[in-house]
Design an enzyme around this catalytic site. Structure first.
Site, short mmCIF file in Angstrom:
data_model
loop_
_atom_site.label_atom_id
_atom_site.label_comp_id
_atom_site.label_asym_id
_atom_site.label_seq_id
_atom_site.Cartn_x
_atom_site.Cartn_y
_atom_site.Cartn_z
N GLN A 244 31.64 -7.22 -1.03
CA GLN A 244 32.08 -8.27 -1.93
C GLN A 244 33.45 -7.91 -2.50
OE1 GLN A 244 30.75 -11.18 -2.66
NE2 GLN A 244 28.78 -11.00 -1.64
N GLU B 89 19.75 -6.50 9.36
CA GLU B 89 21.21 -6.36 9.50
C GLU B 89 21.48 -5.93 10.94
OE1 GLU B 89 24.91 -6.43 9.54
OE2 GLU B 89 24.02 -7.04 7.63
N CYS C 13 29.15 -19.40 0.01
CA CYS C 13 30.59 -19.29 -0.19
C CYS C 13 31.29 -20.59 0.20
CB CYS C 13 31.17 -18.11 0.58
SG CYS C 13 30.90 -18.18 2.37
N GLU D 3 32.11 -19.87 -5.01
CA GLU D 3 30.88 -19.15 -4.66
C GLU D 3 29.79 -19.72 -5.55
OE1 GLU D 3 29.57 -15.50 -2.35
OE2 GLU D 3 31.53 -16.43 -2.51
#
Length: 367
Positions: free
Chosen positions: A191, A240, A325, A359
């Site tokens: 981030q 992931e 986003c 966001e």
């Protein structure tokens, strides 16, 4: 003083406009009023990338290019970048200018910094890095450490990477009354606005405070959300696909002494196949997916939003935490999700002040 007040007024104005815009976009879905989280107006970006422009024999400059006109802009300071990035920028170029090995064919410099005061600098080259580069880079790192503390340097060229000591930084984020440590790896997603990230994690922790059962997160990165939310769930299952991010997530689980998070290196599609018993995976040996009671799912998709198959898949969950986003693609997904779920809470996170970027977070509960 006048400039500071003027700047604050401008900031509040653009934040209010974003709030109105998000409220309008979410109105068709009977959403409550968004909770609004403000950013620091400047010095909020913890990472930055600059192209390097060579002029004459010795001159080097940071530059950026207009994506449409390709016009070149010299960057002498970077007000949106962290204070540490701005302090490092001139000193780094000064040190590189006098060293042919470090300067020759250098075309880009990336900075990754942390609230905890660490920095990682990546030097990118249009040449193969020879044996002279490493001692020159080591000397550069020593000079930077003498002035700026914990600084590391990485060199990259085509199919080549040289790591002097570390290719990561260690960030410390305050989430409520807890301090969580996160390994952030070079050239991997983190981030960019760390202050806003702390607020996002705080909000996500608050909305999931009364959850039952287990949490599933798709594409968890370095475990940014999973680790912060773990205390609200019996167990957390997170997927992931990027190896460096999986490695960082495993480190972060261990260093924060969290014992109820399981990271799976697989795509969302593969996870769905495994969960439905359609396919077996060697990497899942010893993990009983059927023992998980994942009532809640967290998704944080790219700007394109979720594809129809994933939207249909997440509708099976009682609660959905959707971090977006891009409010337009969020709303496109909500047209389907709100057939089965209601928006209980929503939030605006001003990740990039003075830009059109918004966001947002939406907490959906089954009807």
């Amino acid at each position: 003083m006048t400039n500071a007040v003027h700047s604050d007024a401008l900031y509040q104005q653009q934040l209010h406009e974003k709030q109105q815009r998000l409220t309008q976009l979410l109105a068709p879905f009977q959403a409550p009023e968004p909770e609004v989280f403000a950013s620091a107006p400047s010095h909020y970006r913890m990472r930055a990338e600059f192209r390097i422009w060579h002029e004459g024999v010795d001159e080097l400059y940071y530059v950026m290019f207009n994506s449409e006109t390709k016009q070149r802009y010299y960057v002498h300071e970077f007000p949106t970048g962290s204070q540490l990035i701005n302090r490092l920028m001139p000193r780094l170029l000064e040190l590189i200018r006098g060293n042919h090995t470090l300067k020759y064919k250098l075309f880009q410099i990336d900075f990754l910094t942390t609230l905890s005061g660490e920095a990682l600098i990546s030097l990118l080259y249009h040449k193969t890095l020879n044996e002279a580069w490493q001692p020159a880079a080591t000397e550069l790192r020593q000079a930077l450490r003498a002035e700026f503390g914990e600084v590391d340097v990485v060199g990259r060229a085509h199919k080549q990477k040289i790591v002097l000591e570390r290719e990561y930084v260690l960030e410390q984020l305050q989430v409520g009354d807890r301090t969580l440590e996160y390994m952030q790896v070079e050239n991997s997603f983190t981030q960019p606005n760390a202050g806003m990230n702390q607020q996002m994690l705080g909000w996500a922790t608050d909305v999931t405070a009364d959850c039952q059962g287990d949490l599933l997160e798709l594409y968890c990165g370095n475990g940014n959300f999973s680790l912060a939310l773990a205390k609200n769930f019996n167990r957390v299952l997170a997927t992931e696909i990027a190896k460096p991010s999986v490695h960082a997530a495993q480190h972060n689980i261990a260093v924060n002494k969290i014992d109820n998070v399981q990271i799976l290196r697989m795509s969302a599609e593969e996870f769905t196949q495994a969960m439905n018993g359609e396919r077996e995976f060697n990497r899942l040996k010893g993990i009983d997916l059927q023992s998980y009671q994942c009532n809640t799912i967290l998704v944080d998709p790219p700007r394109a939003g979720l594809d129809p198959a994933t939207v249909a898949m997440i509708q099976a969950y009682e609660q959905i935490l959707y971090i977006s986003c891009n409010p337009e693609t969020l709303c496109d997904n909500l047209k389907t999700l709100c057939q089965t779920h209601n928006i209980a809470r929503c939030a605006l996170f001003d990740q990039f002040p003075f830009t059109h970027h918004m966001e947002s977070g939406v907490w959906l509960v089954r009807k």
